[in-house]
Scaffold this active site. Structure first.
Site, PDB file in Angstrom:
ATOM      1  N   HIS A   1      22.724 -13.171   5.842  1.00  7.55           N
ATOM      2  CA  HIS A   1      21.582 -12.273   5.722  1.00  7.55           C
ATOM      3  C   HIS A   1      20.638 -12.800   4.636  1.00  7.55           C
ATOM      4  O   HIS A   1      21.048 -13.525   3.735  1.00  7.55           O
ATOM      5  CB  HIS A   1      22.055 -10.859   5.366  1.00  7.55           C
ATOM      6  CG  HIS A   1      22.785 -10.761   4.073  1.00  7.55           C
ATOM      7  ND1 HIS A   1      24.062 -11.260   3.880  1.00  7.55           N
ATOM      8  CD2 HIS A   1      22.426 -10.237   2.869  1.00  7.55           C
ATOM      9  CE1 HIS A   1      24.456 -11.031   2.642  1.00  7.55           C
ATOM     10  NE2 HIS A   1      23.486 -10.414   2.007  1.00  7.55           N
ATOM     11  N   HIS A   2      19.396 -12.458   4.712  1.00  5.62           N
ATOM     12  CA  HIS A   2      18.321 -12.902   3.817  1.00  5.62           C
ATOM     13  C   HIS A   2      17.932 -14.365   4.043  1.00  5.62           C
ATOM     14  O   HIS A   2      17.067 -14.880   3.320  1.00  5.62           O
ATOM     15  CB  HIS A   2      18.672 -12.711   2.332  1.00  5.62           C
ATOM     16  CG  HIS A   2      18.943 -11.285   1.940  1.00  5.62           C
ATOM     17  ND1 HIS A   2      18.550 -10.209   2.697  1.00  5.62           N
ATOM     18  CD2 HIS A   2      19.574 -10.768   0.840  1.00  5.62           C
ATOM     19  CE1 HIS A   2      18.927  -9.093   2.096  1.00  5.62           C
ATOM     20  NE2 HIS A   2      19.549  -9.395   0.982  1.00  5.62           N
TER      21      HIS A   2
ATOM     22  N   GLU B   1      10.098  -5.442  -6.209  1.00  4.21           N
ATOM     23  CA  GLU B   1      10.043  -6.730  -6.897  1.00  4.21           C
ATOM     24  C   GLU B   1       8.628  -7.099  -7.349  1.00  4.21           C
ATOM     25  O   GLU B   1       8.460  -7.744  -8.400  1.00  4.21           O
ATOM     26  CB  GLU B   1      10.594  -7.839  -5.995  1.00  4.21           C
ATOM     27  CG  GLU B   1      12.090  -7.750  -5.737  1.00  4.21           C
ATOM     28  CD  GLU B   1      12.449  -6.863  -4.557  1.00  4.21           C
ATOM     29  OE1 GLU B   1      13.651  -6.770  -4.217  1.00  4.21           O
ATOM     30  OE2 GLU B   1      11.514  -6.259  -3.966  1.00  4.21           O
TER      31      GLU B   1
ATOM     32  N   GLY C   1     -12.237   5.301  -3.536  1.00  3.72           N
ATOM     33  CA  GLY C   1     -12.039   4.055  -2.808  1.00  3.72           C
ATOM     34  C   GLY C   1     -12.298   2.812  -3.615  1.00  3.72           C
ATOM     35  O   GLY C   1     -12.196   2.803  -4.837  1.00  3.72           O
TER      36      GLY C   1
ATOM     37  N   ASN D   1     -13.010   7.419  -7.753  1.00  3.77           N
ATOM     38  CA  ASN D   1     -14.321   7.198  -7.135  1.00  3.77           C
ATOM     39  C   ASN D   1     -14.186   6.979  -5.622  1.00  3.77           C
ATOM     40  O   ASN D   1     -14.996   6.291  -5.014  1.00  3.77           O
ATOM     41  CB  ASN D   1     -15.053   6.034  -7.802  1.00  3.77           C
ATOM     42  CG  ASN D   1     -14.169   4.803  -7.929  1.00  3.77           C
ATOM     43  OD1 ASN D   1     -13.165   4.672  -7.235  1.00  3.77           O
ATOM     44  ND2 ASN D   1     -14.545   3.897  -8.817  1.00  3.77           N
TER      45      ASN D   1
ATOM     46  N   ASP E   1      22.541  -8.063  -3.612  1.00  2.00           N
ATOM     47  CA  ASP E   1      23.943  -8.474  -3.599  1.00  2.00           C
ATOM     48  C   ASP E   1      24.178  -9.852  -4.208  1.00  2.00           C
ATOM     49  O   ASP E   1      25.277 -10.147  -4.679  1.00  2.00           O
ATOM     50  CB  ASP E   1      24.525  -8.403  -2.179  1.00  2.00           C
ATOM     51  CG  ASP E   1      23.744  -9.213  -1.164  1.00  2.00           C
ATOM     52  OD1 ASP E   1      22.594  -9.569  -1.432  1.00  2.00           O
ATOM     53  OD2 ASP E   1      24.295  -9.483  -0.080  1.00  2.00           O
TER      54      ASP E   1
ATOM     55  N   GLU F   1     -15.406  -3.691  -3.947  1.00  2.00           N
ATOM     56  CA  GLU F   1     -15.596  -4.187  -2.586  1.00  2.00           C
ATOM     57  C   GLU F   1     -16.873  -3.618  -1.966  1.00  2.00           C
ATOM     58  O   GLU F   1     -17.573  -4.296  -1.208  1.00  2.00           O
ATOM     59  CB  GLU F   1     -14.382  -3.848  -1.719  1.00  2.00           C
ATOM     60  CG  GLU F   1     -13.185  -4.739  -1.919  1.00  2.00           C
ATOM     61  CD  GLU F   1     -12.375  -4.376  -3.155  1.00  2.00           C
ATOM     62  OE1 GLU F   1     -12.712  -3.360  -3.819  1.00  2.00           O
ATOM     63  OE2 GLU F   1     -11.412  -5.093  -3.464  1.00  2.00           O
TER      64      GLU F   1
ATOM     65  N   ASP G   1      -8.532   4.660  -8.348  1.00  2.00           N
ATOM     66  CA  ASP G   1      -7.632   5.367  -7.439  1.00  2.00           C
ATOM     67  C   ASP G   1      -7.115   4.457  -6.340  1.00  2.00           C
ATOM     68  O   ASP G   1      -5.947   4.537  -5.940  1.00  2.00           O
ATOM     69  CB  ASP G   1      -8.310   6.605  -6.850  1.00  2.00           C
ATOM     70  CG  ASP G   1      -9.675   6.311  -6.232  1.00  2.00           C
ATOM     71  OD1 ASP G   1     -10.199   5.195  -6.423  1.00  2.00           O
ATOM     72  OD2 ASP G   1     -10.225   7.210  -5.565  1.00  2.00           O
TER      73      ASP G   1
ATOM     74  N   GLY H   1      -6.884 -11.421 -10.089  1.00  2.00           N
ATOM     75  CA  GLY H   1      -7.536 -10.261  -9.499  1.00  2.00           C
ATOM     76  C   GLY H   1      -6.736  -9.533  -8.449  1.00  2.00           C
ATOM     77  O   GLY H   1      -7.281  -9.130  -7.422  1.00  2.00           O
TER      78      GLY H   1
END
Length: 635
Positions: free
Chosen positions: A159-160, A78, A534, A532, A55, A538, A505, A458
Site C-alpha cells: 500500500h502507498h 501533511e 472571496g 471580503n 504506519d 484574483e 476568508d 504565494g
C-alpha cells in the site's frame, strides 16, 4: 581575525573532524539511528516536530514522544504540517521538521516544501511538502518514514506504492524540490548521511529530504560523531579574493562620492546577517530601504530607514531616492515579480553592487565564493569614514497616519494604519498571500517585530499553519496561514511575543483545520479574518465579477467552538463592521493582552484592496496576456 572569520574557521575544523570520523572506526557507546537523528535535531535547537502519523513512521514516533525536549505536534494534514514547520523555522531561526509517511503523506506535504526551493531554481534554476520552504529559502527537514530495506529490495505491491515496484519514485520527485536528499540503506553510513543533509539544510537555508526505513529506526550506531556539533557557518571566504572585492567596492563608493543607498532583501533574513547589516548601517549611516521580502530586517523606527522600495509601485518619494542614488548596495536580493513591482526596478547594473550568501556582484563582475556574512564587517570598517557625509543624505520619514474618512465602512486605506497603532514591540505578524501581504507594506512595524509572509511562492492558506508554530514556541521555549501561524506561534510562545495573523476568508478556507491544532496545543494567536467575500487579488488580476472568484460565506465567529473550544472557555470571537467597532476592540486592554486565542471577523467590501495590490495585479494581468474577449466588461 574577525569574529565571522573565526566562526567560519571553526566550522571548517568541525567539518574536517567529521570527515576523519568517516575514515576510521570509532569505539564507544552506541545509539539507535532514530535517536541519533533526534540528538542532532536537539543540538540544532529543535523543540517541536510537526506531521501526521502513518504506519511507516510509527516506530520513530515512539522515540519522538518519549524524547525529553522534542515535542510532537500532530497536525490535521501533511500540507498544514509543512506550513507549520516553515513558520517554526522562520521565527525560531532554527530548522523546521515535518514528519510524514511514505508516498501518500509526503506527496501531501510537497507544496509546503517547494516554496523554499524555488528560489534556488531562480538563482541557479520537496515535493508539495513545502515547496514554499524551498522557494522562500527556509531550512526545513522533510523526514519520511518508509518501508523496510528488505521490502524496498524485494519490491512487493505494498500500500502507498504506485503498484509498479518503483519504491524510489517519491525520492526522485523530492529531488526537484529539496536541496539535497538522503535515502538511508544501512546503518553503516546512516550517521554520515544524516549529518550531510542536516548540514546542507542549515548552511544553505533550503529544505532537505531524509527517508528513514522502519528497520533502521532501532539499528545501533556509534555516538562518536555527536561529539562534533554541526556548524551553521558557510565555508570561509578566500582572504585574497575577499580583500580584492572589498577594495573594489570601496572604490565604487569613492567614485559615487558616498551617495549610496542600501536595499535590504529576503536573504539578509534567511542567511542570518541582520546583526552584521545593522552594525554596518550604524557605522556608515547610509540611507536604507527594504523590499517587501526584506521587511523587518532593519528596525523600521531607525531614523535612516525610509520604507519599502517596490519599483514602479513604490511611494513616489521612495522611488525617487532609491533610483537617483549613484550607487545601490543590494543585500540578499531576491528579484521575483511580487518583490519588485513586476520587475519594474529602474536601477542600472552599472550602479549596483549585490551581496549574497555565497557570491558577490560588483556591476557586471561576479565573484563566486565571497559571501556577505564575512564581507559586510570588512565593509563596515572600510566605509565608516562616510558616516558624517552619509548622515546628510535626506531620508523620507516612514509614517502611516490614520486617514480621516467620513464613511464608517472599514477600508484597507484605514485598516492597516489603524492596525499599526495596535502593534507593539516584538510582535510576530503573519500575513497571508493577497490583500494582507500588500496592506502591511506601507505601515511601519515596531522594533524587534517579525513579519512572516510568503511573497515569492504565494500559496494561499500558508499563513495559518505558519502562525501556529510561532505561538507554540512562545509558550514552550522562544518560539502555515493556519499552517504557518501554528509554527510561528509555537516558536514565539516562551518569549511571550504576541502572534497576529491577517488572512482572507478565501485563503483561510484552505487550511482552517489547523485552528483546531492551535486550540489543542494551547497557543493564543489573534486571527483577523478579512471577510471580503472571496479572492480579491484574483479579482484584480482577472475576472473581477466572475463567480469563480466567489466563495461560500461561513459563520466565522462560531468556528473556534466547532474546532475545539466546545465549552467556549479558551477563545473569543468577534465581528467588526465599522471603523468605530474595530477601534473600540483594538483599544480593549483584555483583547490586546492576548491571553487566549481570538478570532476577529473584519467585514470589508469585496472590491476594496490596498493600492499597491491594485497596481501589482494590473501589471500581472497584463503580463498574463489573457485575451480581452475572455473577460468581457459588464455595464
Amino acid at each position: 581575525m574577525s569574529r565571522q572569520s573565526t566562526a567560519a574557521l571553526m566550522a571548517e575544523i568541525g567539518r574536517l573532524k567529521l570527515e576523519v570520523h568517516n575514515l576510521k572506526t570509532e569505539q564507544g557507546s552506541e545509539i539507535s539511528v532514530g535517536n541519533y537523528l533526534l540528538a542532532r535535531l536537539e543540538q540544532l535547537g529543535v523543540t517541536h516536530m510537526f506531521g501526521v502519523p502513518g504506519d511507516f513512521n510509527l516506530g520513530f514516533l515512539d522515540l519522538v514522544e518519549d524524547h525529553p525536549s522534542i515535542n510532537w505536534v500532530g497536525n490535521c494534514n501533511e500540507l498544514n504540517a509543512a506550513y507549520a514547520a516553515d513558520g517554526y523555522a522562520r521565527v525560531k531561526h532554527s530548522i523546521g521538521v515535518v514528519l510524514t509517511t511514505f508516498g501518500v503523506g509526503e506527496l501531501s506535504a510537497v507544496n509546503g516544501i517547494a516554496g523554499g526551493k524555488l528560489i534556488f531554481f531562480l538563482a541557479h534554476t520537496l515535493l508539495m511538502v513545502s515547496i514554499a520552504a524551498f522557494s522562500e529559502m527556509v531550512p526545513v527537514l522533510n523526514l519520511v518514514g518508509v518501508p523496510s530495506t528488505s521490502q524496498q529490495n524485494s519490491k512487493p505491491m505494498l500500500h502507498h506504492t504506485l503498484g509498479d515496484g518503483r519504491f524510489d519514485a517519491y525520492t526522485t520527485a523530492a529531488q526537484q524540490f529539496t536541496y539535497s536528499q538522503a535515502t538511508l540503506k544501512n546503518a553503516n553510513n546512516a550517521a554520515a548521511e544524516i549529518d550531510r543533509v542536516l548540514s546542507d539544510c542549515i548552511t544553505k537555508a533550503r529544505p532537505v529530504y531524509l527517508s528513514l526505513p522502519t528497520d533502521l529506526v532501532s539499528a545501533k550506531i556509534s555516538t562518536e560523531r555527536l561529539h562534533t556539533p554541526l556548524s551553521r557557518s558557510a565555508p570561509p571566504n578566500n582572504p585574497q579574493v575577499e580583500s580584492f572585492v572589498t577594495d573594489l567596492i570601496v572604490k565604487q563608493v569613492e567614485d559615487a562620492e558616498g551617495d549610496v543607498v542600501v536595499l535590504v532583501d529576503a536573504c539578509a533574513l534567511r542567511h542570518g546577517v541582520t546583526e552584521e547589516l545593522n552594525e554596518f548601517l550604524r557605522k556608515t549611516s547610509f540611507p536604507v530601504y527594504s523590499t517587501p521580502m526584506g521587511k523587518t530586517a532593519v528596525d523600521e523606527s531607525y531614523e535612516r530607514y525610509g520604507g519599502i522600495y517596490l519599483g514602479s509601485i513604490s511611494r513616489p518619494e521612495i522611488k525617487q531616492k532609491v533610483e537617483s542614488a549613484r550607487l545601490v548596495l543590494s543585500v540578499g536580493g531576491l528579484r521575483s515579480d511580487f518583490n519588485t513591482g513586476n520587475f519594474s526596478y529602474n536601477i542600472p547594473v552599472k550602479r549596483t553592487i549585490e551581496l549574497h550568501s555565497d557570491n558577490t556582484k560588483v556591476q557586471y563582475a561576479a565573484f563566486p565564493g565571497v559571501g556577505m556574512k564575512e564581507l559586510i564587517p570588512q565593509l563596515s570598517e572600510r566605509l565608516k569614514s562616510y558616516h558624517l557625509a552619509a548622515a546628510k543624505l535626506a531620508v523620507p520619514k516612514f509614517l502611516a497616519p490614520v486617514p480621516n474618512e467620513k464613511l464608517e465602512t472599514i477600508t484597507h486605506n484605514y485598516f492597516w494604519p489603524r492596525m499599526a497603532q495596535f502593534f507593539k514591540t516584538s510582535d510576530v505578524i503573519v500575513t497571508e498571500t493577497g490583500t494582507a501581504n500588500f496592506g502591511i507594506l506601507d505601515v511601519p512595524l515596531p522594533p524587534k517585530s517579525t513579519l512572516c509572509s510568503q511573497i515569492l511562492w504565494g500559496s494561499i492558506g500558508w499563513s495559518v499553519g505558519k502562525a501556529t508554530w510561532r505561538n507554540i514556541l512562545n509558550r514552550a521555549d522562544e518560539i502555515g496561514d493556519a499552517g504557518s501561524l501554528l509554527g510561528a506561534s509555537l516558536a514565539a510562545q516562551k518569549t511571550n511575543r504576541r502572534s497576529i495573523l491577517f488572512v482572507g476568508d478565501g485563503s483561510l478556507q484552505l487550511t482552517v483545520q489547523e485552528l483546531s491544532t492551535m486550540l489543542r496545543v494551547g497557543v493564543k494567536p489573534i486571527v483577523f479574518v478579512l471577510n471580503n467575500s472571496g479572492y480579491t487579488i484574483e479579482r484584480y488580476i482577472h475576472g473581477k465579477t466572475r463567480i469563480y472568484n466567489d466563495i461560500s460565506n461561513w459563520k466565522w465567529t462560531s468556528l473556534l467552538q466547532v474546532l475545539g473550544d466546545t465549552e467556549d472557555k479558551i477563545s473569543n470571537s468577534y465581528t467588526v463592521k465599522t471603523k468605530q467597532e474595530l477601534s473600540n476592540l483594538l483599544d480593549n486592554t483584555a483583547f490586546a493582552r492576548a491571553d487566549k486565542m481570538q478570532l476577529v471577523e473584519v467585514m470589508m467590501d469585496k472590491f476594496d484592496a490596498p493600492n499597491s495590490l491594485k497596481l501589482q495585479a494590473e501589471a500581472s494581468g497584463k503580463a498574463n496576456a489573457y485575451d480581452a474577449s475572455s473577460n468581457p466588461v459588464t455595464v
